[in-house]
Design a protein around this motif. Sequence first.
Motif, mmCIF file in Angstrom:
data_model
loop_
_atom_site.group_PDB
_atom_site.id
_atom_site.type_symbol
_atom_site.label_atom_id
_atom_site.label_comp_id
_atom_site.label_asym_id
_atom_site.label_seq_id
_atom_site.Cartn_x
_atom_site.Cartn_y
_atom_site.Cartn_z
ATOM 1 N N THR A 243 4.516 3.616 -2.713
ATOM 2 C CA THR A 243 5.476 2.517 -2.825
ATOM 3 C C THR A 243 6.547 2.825 -3.866
ATOM 4 O OG1 THR A 243 3.751 0.934 -2.201
ATOM 5 C CG2 THR A 243 5.715 0.047 -3.278
ATOM 6 N N THR A 244 6.110 3.299 -5.029
ATOM 7 C CA THR A 244 7.060 3.603 -6.107
ATOM 8 C C THR A 244 8.023 4.704 -5.693
ATOM 9 O OG1 THR A 244 5.481 2.940 -7.812
ATOM 10 C CG2 THR A 244 7.271 4.399 -8.485
ATOM 11 N N ARG A 247 10.589 3.478 -3.214
ATOM 12 C CA ARG A 247 11.594 2.651 -3.893
ATOM 13 C C ARG A 247 12.616 3.509 -4.615
ATOM 14 N NH1 ARG A 247 7.347 -1.586 -6.656
ATOM 15 N NH2 ARG A 247 7.161 -3.078 -4.928
ATOM 16 N N SER A 279 8.627 -6.392 -2.268
ATOM 17 C CA SER A 279 9.568 -6.012 -3.316
ATOM 18 C C SER A 279 10.626 -7.089 -3.468
ATOM 19 C CB SER A 279 10.228 -4.666 -2.977
ATOM 20 O OG SER A 279 9.267 -3.633 -2.928
ATOM 21 N N THR A 286 9.061 -3.670 1.794
ATOM 22 C CA THR A 286 9.335 -2.425 1.076
ATOM 23 C C THR A 286 9.606 -1.247 1.992
ATOM 24 O OG1 THR A 286 7.979 -3.158 -0.773
ATOM 25 C CG2 THR A 286 8.449 -0.802 -0.628
#
Length: 404
Positions: A243-244, A247, A279, A286
């Motif tokens: 996820t990070t 992003r 998010s 996301t």
Amino acid sequence: MRDAKTSEARSTAVAEPGFPEIDASLQADGPAAAIDRLVEDLDRRGEYRLLLDALLLKARHDLGLPLIQVGRYADLPEADRQRFEERYVEALRRVGARFLESGDVPTAWAYFQAIGEPGPVTKALGEMPTPDDPDKLASLIEVAFHHGANPARGFEWILQSYGPCSAITSLEQATPADPTVRTGCIEKLIGHLHQQLVENIRADITRRGQPQPPANASIAQLIAGREWLFSDESYHTDVSHLTTVVRWAVQATAPEAIAKAVDLAEYGRRLSPRLQYESAPPFERTFDDHLIYLKALTGQDVDAAVAHFQGKLNEFDGAEEDDVQATIPAQVLVNLLVRVGRPAEAVEVASKRLVGVPDALLTCPPIAELCQRSGKLDRLAEAAVRMKHPVHYLAARLQSSGSN
């Protein structure tokens, strides 16, 4: 008698000179030669901290200054102070180089940093192999990444040696000042996670007794038609890391890295909804929303992506002008328009939505830069009036009239 002889021996030992070589050189050749001999001896023996003191002693002697410094150098006459400072810098440079040659990078960095010359350490770190000693590696990472001597190399060591979790944490806690370096770090993360995910998916396919896809298959091709890879909320990499990285991937500029980020987002959107984190706008979903953005950066479905994020922006119609969070969707759209080669449209969005946002709070180019890029100096003049920014107004008028 024995006690008297012992006492006499002790007295003789104390009276003997402690540095006979220095005394001999001083008596035979004089002060300048004795200092030069001391400098050579300390250099040869690797006593580099004392070498600095000897070099400064030589500088004071050569310049006719007091050999023992009393008070501040700033109190010296201007000409003497400038000449001594030049020799001081030369001495620090020489000693720093010696520490660097000996492999003591942290100490070398202290000397080169003191004179504002990081180049030699930056170069050395870039050429240095990864040490086997974990303590030495940790000290190199501290200098390279956390002290900024070579953040790209330091981040590479963190990622290779400690994994993506430590790399992500490091990037969150100590963002490199140079945005190009940060982008490079993010691209390394994308590549690392992509390779890890490909290997894990292939291992799962093998474990299930299924035929292997072609060697160069993308993640999208690996998971196509294989919904069972995600059954029972299965996943093949740490979802928080995924996820990070997705992003952050919107900051990537290298085409290969962006293509791999598209792959990561394609994988993420197939995960169980329970594993997908929401998010902030305009990337509430996301993986789906980032996939649209990232594909547009590769030239795919650009019009649809612009329309998608314009729609997100419209949801914030009527927001208070001083609500900076409400301007994030506009900033995202501006960045997208700039990245896909539509600067004139970016100006329109910025002039309507971002005029009241201070440049320091923007994650997209400020309106003055956007107008300059697109040649829309008339729009900058209009915006400057609303911003009460006479400097931008005059710059726009002068530039549009060719008076600069």
